[in-house]
Design an enzyme around this catalytic site. Sequence first.
Site, PDB file in Angstrom:
ATOM      1  N   ASP A  19       0.853  -1.189   0.000  1.00 42.21           N
ATOM      2  CA  ASP A  19       0.000   0.000   0.000  1.00 42.21           C
ATOM      3  C   ASP A  19       0.891   1.243   0.000  1.00 42.21           C
ATOM      4  O   ASP A  19       2.070   1.179   0.371  1.00 42.21           O
ATOM      5  CB  ASP A  19      -0.893  -0.049   1.243  1.00 42.21           C
ATOM      6  CG  ASP A  19      -1.720   1.200   1.426  1.00 42.21           C
ATOM      7  OD1 ASP A  19      -2.460   1.563   0.502  1.00 42.21           O
ATOM      8  OD2 ASP A  19      -1.595   1.833   2.498  1.00 42.21           O
ATOM      9  N   ASP A  21      -0.205   5.191   0.754  1.00 38.47           N
ATOM     10  CA  ASP A  21      -0.459   6.170   1.821  1.00 38.47           C
ATOM     11  C   ASP A  21      -0.537   5.474   3.176  1.00 38.47           C
ATOM     12  O   ASP A  21      -1.366   4.578   3.374  1.00 38.47           O
ATOM     13  CB  ASP A  21      -1.776   6.910   1.569  1.00 38.47           C
ATOM     14  CG  ASP A  21      -1.779   7.677   0.259  1.00 38.47           C
ATOM     15  OD1 ASP A  21      -1.435   8.856   0.272  1.00 38.47           O
ATOM     16  OD2 ASP A  21      -2.114   7.072  -0.790  1.00 38.47           O
ATOM     17  N   ASP A 180      -2.091  -0.878   5.911  1.00 37.98           N
ATOM     18  CA  ASP A 180      -2.230  -0.200   7.208  1.00 37.98           C
ATOM     19  C   ASP A 180      -3.666  -0.042   7.669  1.00 37.98           C
ATOM     20  O   ASP A 180      -3.902   0.562   8.718  1.00 37.98           O
ATOM     21  CB  ASP A 180      -1.575   1.188   7.131  1.00 37.98           C
ATOM     22  CG  ASP A 180      -2.352   2.145   6.234  1.00 37.98           C
ATOM     23  OD1 ASP A 180      -2.874   1.699   5.186  1.00 37.98           O
ATOM     24  OD2 ASP A 180      -2.453   3.331   6.573  1.00 37.98           O
TER      25      ASP A 180
END
Length: 228
Positions: A19, A21, A180
């Site tokens: 991922d 961001d 996240d």
Amino acid sequence: MTVQLSVSAPFTARVVLLDLDGTLIDTAPDLAGAANHALHKLGRQPAEMPVIRGFIGNGVRELMRRALCIQQEPSEAELDAAMVDFSQYYGDHLLDHSQIYPGVGDTLKALQAQGRELVCITNKAKAFTEPLLKRLELYDFFGLVLSGDSLPKKKPDPLQLLHTAAHFHQPVGDCLLVGDSCNDTQAARAASMPVACVTYGYHGDEPVHTLNPDAVLDNMSELLDILA
């Protein structure tokens, strides 16, 4: 300290999906700057950084919609206008304050040296994803970059993950997603792909352990400890 949550670790992971961001790059300061610029242009009050951080993960249009909803739900026309201001400002200020997280650069180098295929998988639009990766000298690590508008669906839908496995001719069990947030864990579960989560990203007020990933990483460098 890495927390192992799965008996299936260590992971073979011939393909590692990462991922963007909140996992590779801390982009929240510049996303907040662009959102508040657009709010100001529409006569709205600015939103605080912790609030904007909680909106990251579903693409910038959803981020902007939620920022506008703090005071009043926008019409589609108002949201469209806000997105014009947001996109222009954000494109010009991608790297005012955004930074690569500690351990990311060295970990990508190590994974590449091990011969693993690396993929950046994000809900961020291609118009922002590729310039951000290139200007931070991360783009060349990735054999594939899938942005939020690269395919018909994005996380938490599993399409990006399944597309990646097929692209590299690997079973999903030989891939590992590193993210996240719940978008990452939900997409991974839907694809039957192992998933690790970082503790430092954008996952709201709840610890990532509550998302029940297969492993939890305090630093990206710990990824190397869970790979076979």
